[in-house]
Scaffold this active site. Structure first.
Site, PDB file in Angstrom:
ATOM      1  N   HIS A  18      12.555  -3.346  15.586  1.00 55.04           N
ATOM      2  CA  HIS A  18      11.466  -2.881  16.436  1.00 55.04           C
ATOM      3  C   HIS A  18      11.599  -3.529  17.807  1.00 55.04           C
ATOM      4  O   HIS A  18      11.725  -4.751  17.907  1.00 55.04           O
ATOM      5  CB  HIS A  18      10.104  -3.254  15.838  1.00 55.04           C
ATOM      6  CG  HIS A  18       9.730  -2.431  14.642  1.00 55.04           C
ATOM      7  ND1 HIS A  18       8.417  -2.259  14.251  1.00 55.04           N
ATOM      8  CD2 HIS A  18      10.460  -1.724  13.769  1.00 55.04           C
ATOM      9  CE1 HIS A  18       8.375  -1.491  13.176  1.00 55.04           C
ATOM     10  NE2 HIS A  18       9.617  -1.159  12.864  1.00 55.04           N
ATOM     11  N   TYR A  53      -1.506  -3.487  16.072  1.00 55.05           N
ATOM     12  CA  TYR A  53      -2.550  -4.489  15.896  1.00 55.05           C
ATOM     13  C   TYR A  53      -3.803  -3.975  16.595  1.00 55.05           C
ATOM     14  O   TYR A  53      -3.788  -3.730  17.796  1.00 55.05           O
ATOM     15  CB  TYR A  53      -2.143  -5.821  16.530  1.00 55.05           C
ATOM     16  CG  TYR A  53      -1.071  -6.573  15.781  1.00 55.05           C
ATOM     17  CD1 TYR A  53      -1.390  -7.654  14.956  1.00 55.05           C
ATOM     18  CD2 TYR A  53       0.278  -6.239  15.906  1.00 55.05           C
ATOM     19  CE1 TYR A  53      -0.412  -8.370  14.281  1.00 55.05           C
ATOM     20  CE2 TYR A  53       1.271  -6.943  15.230  1.00 55.05           C
ATOM     21  CZ  TYR A  53       0.914  -8.009  14.427  1.00 55.05           C
ATOM     22  OH  TYR A  53       1.886  -8.702  13.758  1.00 55.05           O
ATOM     23  N   PRO A  96      -1.641 -14.880   9.049  1.00 55.40           N
ATOM     24  CA  PRO A  96      -0.508 -13.955   9.127  1.00 55.40           C
ATOM     25  C   PRO A  96      -0.446 -13.113  10.391  1.00 55.40           C
ATOM     26  O   PRO A  96       0.540 -12.390  10.591  1.00 55.40           O
ATOM     27  CB  PRO A  96      -0.714 -13.068   7.896  1.00 55.40           C
ATOM     28  CG  PRO A  96      -2.179 -13.129   7.621  1.00 55.40           C
ATOM     29  CD  PRO A  96      -2.602 -14.508   7.990  1.00 55.40           C
ATOM     30  N   TYR A 110       6.462 -13.834  19.782  1.00 51.16           N
ATOM     31  CA  TYR A 110       6.506 -12.924  18.625  1.00 51.16           C
ATOM     32  C   TYR A 110       7.931 -12.709  18.128  1.00 51.16           C
ATOM     33  O   TYR A 110       8.173 -12.703  16.911  1.00 51.16           O
ATOM     34  CB  TYR A 110       5.866 -11.585  19.004  1.00 51.16           C
ATOM     35  CG  TYR A 110       5.485 -10.762  17.800  1.00 51.16           C
ATOM     36  CD1 TYR A 110       4.269 -10.946  17.156  1.00 51.16           C
ATOM     37  CD2 TYR A 110       6.349  -9.798  17.278  1.00 51.16           C
ATOM     38  CE1 TYR A 110       3.923 -10.203  16.040  1.00 51.16           C
ATOM     39  CE2 TYR A 110       6.012  -9.055  16.160  1.00 51.16           C
ATOM     40  CZ  TYR A 110       4.796  -9.261  15.544  1.00 51.16           C
ATOM     41  OH  TYR A 110       4.463  -8.525  14.437  1.00 51.16           O
TER      42      TYR A 110
END
Length: 389
Positions: free
Chosen positions: A72, A200, A292, A383
């Site tokens: 991704h 998200y 998480p 990230y």
């Protein structure tokens, strides 16, 4: 029984550490309470940072990951009924790969079995002793109920948050922790993902996450009360709530399908310091837990054992320096990941105790993160994974 390193726990941390040690010519054995098939199938994290992918590939463990993993180059932050893409690769030159933790575990178990590296499944009654000496001992019962004792040079506690390793030295640890006033209801559904990247979502009804495991299997999460009960969540209610929270202006439709698995997971931040006491070394969830939201748990465990393998190799040659530095080296990365995970969690979730002022601050942070290249780059580089120490 005599070995150089006893590894407790056959998750990704314990199995990768064992593999690294064996490849360096160090004898070790992995001890695991669950049976082989349970370990191979248990569903856990699914996002691999780029440093994790590169490490597994360099070790010859990346064949299936390369074939079946889903790279991704971005992710979406969804709020104000609009989609805002964070271009991970454009901002950092790196990416993440969606590849289930259980798939990495399968690859590691297969590699152990192909090379004859020992794993003992279905053990019980594990007890650690003499970890303050240079001959620690691990007592347990094997799968047949027979008492066994291993004498070794070091013990690696990779047995997770509820394992025996950390409690055995709890008097020597300083604990930092925070519990959050919400939990995740996670579902695994047999349906193609509704979007090509992770989503998200910050919504007044609560956080939601759209993820995936394969091109045919979708992983989805809803923010719920930590005291909620699965019995309250029928499949129809889950899909209705996901649809409401993920909805945006424009062309998006949530694909529904049979729900294969669901569970509620509380959210906490936890760090126990130091990660070493005598000849016992903690790694992964045995030492630290992150919420998480930042996709850091498995990746932190892999970073820990990369450092630990080198430290143990040097220790067994008579060089204490890397073992002495192990805890401090890992904790620098751990606390960075703790902060990033806290940042993502508090920015995206709806706190039931927060007032209007706090909620406006959340929206301000989201709008800034998605409109400022500098802020988006900071999120992106955390990230995709910071370089290994």
């Amino acid at each position: 029984m005599r070995t150089q390193v006893a590894v407790i726990g056959a998750g990704p941390a314990g199995l990768l550490l064992s593999f690294l040690l064996h490849e360096a010519g160090i004898d070790c054995v992995v001890l695991e309470a669950r049976d082989r098939e349970y370990v191979r199938q248990r569903v856990r994290a699914g996002v691999c940072e780029q440093p994790t992918v590169e490490l597994l590939t360099s070790l010859g463990l990346g064949e299936r990951l390369a074939a079946e993993g889903m790279p991704h180059e971005g992710l979406s932050l969804r709020f104000d009924r609009a989609d805002h893409r964070i271009a991970l690769t454009e901002l950092t030159g790196k990416a993440i790969t969606v590849y289930g933790q259980q798939e990495i575990v399968k690859d590691l178990i297969d590699a152990h079995e192909a090379r004859g590296y020992p794993i003992s499944f279905e053990i019980s009654d594990v007890q650690l002793s003499d970890v303050d000496t240079d001959r620690p001992r691990v007592a347990y019962r094997d799968s047949g109920g027979n008492a066994q004792v291993i004498e070794c040079d070091a013990v690696a506690g990779c047995d997770g948050f509820h394992g025996v390793s950390r409690p055995s030295i709890s008097d020597n640890l300083t604990v930092f922790e925070r519990e959050y006033p919400f939990a995740w209801l996670g579902v695994l559904a047999r349906t193609p993902p509704s979007h090509h990247e992770l989503i998200y979502t910050h919504h007044e009804r609560g956080f939601a996450l759209h993820s995936m495991r394969t091109p045919e299997i979708t992983r989805l999460y809803l923010q719920v009360d930590p005291h909620d009960n699965l019995a309250n969540w029928s499949d129809d209610r889950i899909w209705a709530e996901l649809t409401a929270r993920l909805e945006v202006e424009g062309d998006f439709a949530l694909r529904e399908g049979p729900i294969l698995d669901k569970g509620i997971t509380p959210m906490r931040s936890f760090v126990a310091e130091p990660l070493r006491h005598g000849r016992l070394f903690l790694a992964g969830d045995a030492a630290h837990i992150v919420p998480p939201t930042g996709a850091k748990g498995m990746n932190l465990a892999i970073a820990d054992v990369r450092v630990l393998a080198r430290a143990l190799e040097a220790l067994l040659r008579g060089d204490e320096s890397l073992a002495a530095a192990y805890s401090d080296t890992c904790l620098r990365r751990v606390w960075r990941a703790e902060h990033f995970s806290w940042f993502m969690t508090t920015m995206l979730h709806t706190d039931p105790h927060a007032d209007g002022f706090a909620r406006q601050l959340q929206l301000s942070q989201l709008r800034y993160t998605t409109s400022s290249r500098a802020a988006a780059t900071s999120l992106a580089e955390n990230y995709v994974g910071l370089p290994f120490a």
